[in-house]
Design an enzyme around this catalytic site. Structure first.
Site, PDB file in Angstrom:
ATOM      1  N   VAL A  12     -10.904 -38.976 -21.627  1.00  9.74           N
ATOM      2  CA  VAL A  12      -9.541 -38.161 -21.667  1.00  9.74           C
ATOM      3  C   VAL A  12      -8.650 -38.728 -20.484  1.00  9.74           C
ATOM      4  O   VAL A  12      -7.548 -38.909 -20.676  1.00  9.74           O
ATOM      5  CB  VAL A  12     -10.016 -36.609 -21.752  1.00  9.74           C
ATOM      6  CG1 VAL A  12      -8.911 -35.975 -21.431  1.00  9.74           C
ATOM      7  CG2 VAL A  12     -10.702 -36.468 -22.600  1.00  9.74           C
ATOM      8  N   ALA A  31      10.442 -33.384 -19.368  1.00 16.94           N
ATOM      9  CA  ALA A  31      10.137 -32.706 -18.206  1.00 16.94           C
ATOM     10  C   ALA A  31      11.378 -32.842 -17.207  1.00 16.94           C
ATOM     11  O   ALA A  31      11.097 -31.888 -16.295  1.00 16.94           O
ATOM     12  CB  ALA A  31       8.735 -33.489 -17.395  1.00 16.94           C
ATOM     13  N   LYS A 100     -13.546 -26.191 -19.872  1.00 16.51           N
ATOM     14  CA  LYS A 100     -13.847 -24.801 -20.329  1.00 16.51           C
ATOM     15  C   LYS A 100     -15.094 -23.972 -19.686  1.00 16.51           C
ATOM     16  O   LYS A 100     -14.989 -23.073 -19.578  1.00 16.51           O
ATOM     17  CB  LYS A 100     -14.231 -25.094 -22.008  1.00 16.51           C
ATOM     18  CG  LYS A 100     -15.306 -25.898 -22.209  1.00 16.51           C
ATOM     19  CD  LYS A 100     -14.825 -26.994 -23.268  1.00 16.51           C
ATOM     20  CE  LYS A 100     -15.936 -28.281 -23.182  1.00 16.51           C
ATOM     21  NZ  LYS A 100     -15.600 -29.359 -24.140  1.00 16.51           N
ATOM     22  N   GLY A 127      -9.150 -28.811 -27.933  1.00 17.17           N
ATOM     23  CA  GLY A 127      -8.424 -30.167 -27.786  1.00 17.17           C
ATOM     24  C   GLY A 127      -7.097 -30.063 -27.663  1.00 17.17           C
ATOM     25  O   GLY A 127      -6.152 -29.560 -27.161  1.00 17.17           O
ATOM     26  N   LYS A 198     -14.686 -21.415 -25.035  1.00 18.89           N
ATOM     27  CA  LYS A 198     -13.439 -21.468 -25.464  1.00 18.89           C
ATOM     28  C   LYS A 198     -13.077 -19.907 -25.881  1.00 18.89           C
ATOM     29  O   LYS A 198     -11.929 -19.836 -25.789  1.00 18.89           O
ATOM     30  CB  LYS A 198     -13.214 -22.417 -26.461  1.00 18.89           C
ATOM     31  CG  LYS A 198     -13.708 -23.977 -26.108  1.00 18.89           C
ATOM     32  CD  LYS A 198     -13.860 -25.008 -27.277  1.00 18.89           C
ATOM     33  CE  LYS A 198     -14.145 -26.307 -26.952  1.00 18.89           C
ATOM     34  NZ  LYS A 198     -14.557 -27.154 -27.822  1.00 18.89           N
TER      35      LYS A 198
END
Ligand code: HSE
Length: 420
Positions: A12, A31, A100, A127, A198
């Site tokens: 990730v 942004a 998590k 995810g 979660k």
């Protein structure tokens, strides 16, 4: 310019670095500022990570770097990331985490430590699906009646293969590990713990409930057999591992378990590694969110959405409620859960046995909805499969204990809950 430091440049983390570089133009346009990764931290510096950022093996190089504005925590585990996130916040940095387990245990302490600093966690749950944003912001006008979801891709992948292709549990678990879906310790997936983390995060945003995994009902998918799969098909159900949060009066049921759900429901059609979450709000009605619950780019997409949100200056209480103004709803004890049940048991195949079983269930106020008897390889033993009308979890547990003591009942009694 906003500078990012990444704790944990695995699958990730590498995706976060690469997407921020590859999609820099559109991310800056959204942004309002340029966002660059200054450095990352890994355990083993000799392994190639496929990234062009500077790497260190000391997390403090990121956490204590005065130039870094946002720390992205992607390490996994609980204690070490807790200490590092705490330090980063104390150093005045914003934090984004996908962790998590960290949040399942420490979200309320971290909210306190963060104060007015952003601490965001979109990637922690389901995810790439923006379910945290949906609950925290999109549905903020609503009282949440229920949340029901496939929150673990590994379990859904395994169940899909077991049901559609008759695949064997062990083989398919190995495949899920090889495909990179499963946690380092896959017990977290198949035992329901990952989904419980979660669910607890979602329950905080929806209901303000401060519970830990130990406080809620968590069951895995380990005991599902082909008999259960065949029964489900015959009676129009799919079997899914679901995280369920349900408002009942002034309480909230929180539970994770294998569940029989009607095959025509939308969530029953969610197959493979995909996740899906259905949220019912009192004003909006039923909403559903579907997408990849795991994988590098999908999870990184959620991480970067938090970074963009922070850079834009979007804030608000981390867990969705201003302190002291939580919903007032309480976690219902597990015993108080009310639902329908499926039971599988093996019994002596002789006259009067069925009456003994049904009257034993009747003693606990449990009424049978459907019943099926199947022969086994041993002609003296039959399999009995029941579904019941709604009853309390405590009544069902007592009934199972009582049934287990009957001479005519052989071996373990299996139970699954049904949601319609
Ligand atoms: N092991 C998790 C899953 C990864 O299978 O869904 C995402 O949390």
């Amino acid at each position: 310019m906003v500078k990012i430091g990444i704790l944990g440049v695995g699958t990730v983390g590498a995706s976060v670095a690469n997407i921020l570089e590859a999609n820099a133009d559109i991310i800056e346009a959204r942004a309002g500022k340029k966002i660059v990764v200054k450095s990352g931290v890994v355990k083993n510096l000799s392994k190639d990570r496929g990234v062009s950022i500077k790497l260190s093996d000391n997390p403090l190089d990121v956490v204590n770097d005065p130039e870094i504005d946002i720390v992205v925590e992607l390490m996994g585990g609980v204690d070490e990331p807790y200490a590092l996130v705490k330090q980063a916040l104390e150093n005045g940095k914003a934090v984004v985490t996908a962790n998590k387990a960290l949040l399942a245990y420490h979200r309320y302490e971290l909210q306190e430590i963060a104060g007015n600093l952003p601490l965001m966690y979109e990637a922690s749950t389901a995810g790439g699906i923006p379910i945290i944003g949906a609950l925290r912001t999109g549905l903020s006008a609503n009282h949440i009646d229920s949340i029901q979801g496939i929150m673990n891709g590994t379990c859904n992948y395994m169940l899909t293969k077991m049901i559609n292709e008759g695949a064997q549990y062990d083989e398919i678990l190995k495949e899920a590990q090889e495909l990179g879906y499963a946690e380092a310790d896959p017990t977290f997936d198949v035992g329901g713990f990952d989904a419980s983390h979660k669910l607890l995060i979602l329950a905080s945003i929806a209901y303000g409930i401060d519970a830990k995994p130990e406080d809620i009902l968590i069951e895995g998918i380990e005991n599902i057999t082909s008999t259960d799969v065949d029964f489900a098909k015959e009676f129009g159900y799919e079997i899914k591992s679901l995280g369920i949060a349900k408002k009942v009066g002034n309480g909230v049921e929180l539970r994770v378990h294998a569940t029989m759900i009607p095959s025509e429901s939308m969530i029953a059609k969610v197959d493979g590694v995909m996740n899906a979450v259905t949220v019912i709000g009192d004003r909006v009605g039923e909403t559903m969110y579907y997408g990849p619950g795991a994988g590098g780019d999908a999870t990184a997409s959620a991480v970067i959405s938090d970074i963009v949100d922070i850079v834009r200056g979007n804030q608000g209480p981390m867990l969705g409620y201003k302190k002291g103004l939580e919903s007032g709803l309480k976690l219902l004890p597990k015993e108080e859960i009310v639902t329908q049940y499926y039971l599988r048991l093996e019994v002596d195949d002789q006259s009067g046995v069925l009456a003994t079983i049904t009257s034993s269930l009747g003693e606990f106020g449990i009424s049978i909805e459907t019943m099926l008897q199947k022969p086994t390889e041993d002609e003296k033993i039959a399999k009995l499969l029941f579904t019941t009308h709604r009853c309390k979890e405590s009544e069902m547990q007592e009934a199972i204990t009582a049934l287990g003591k009957l001479d005519v009942v052989r071996g373990e009694i299996a139970m699954m809950r049904i949601e319609k």
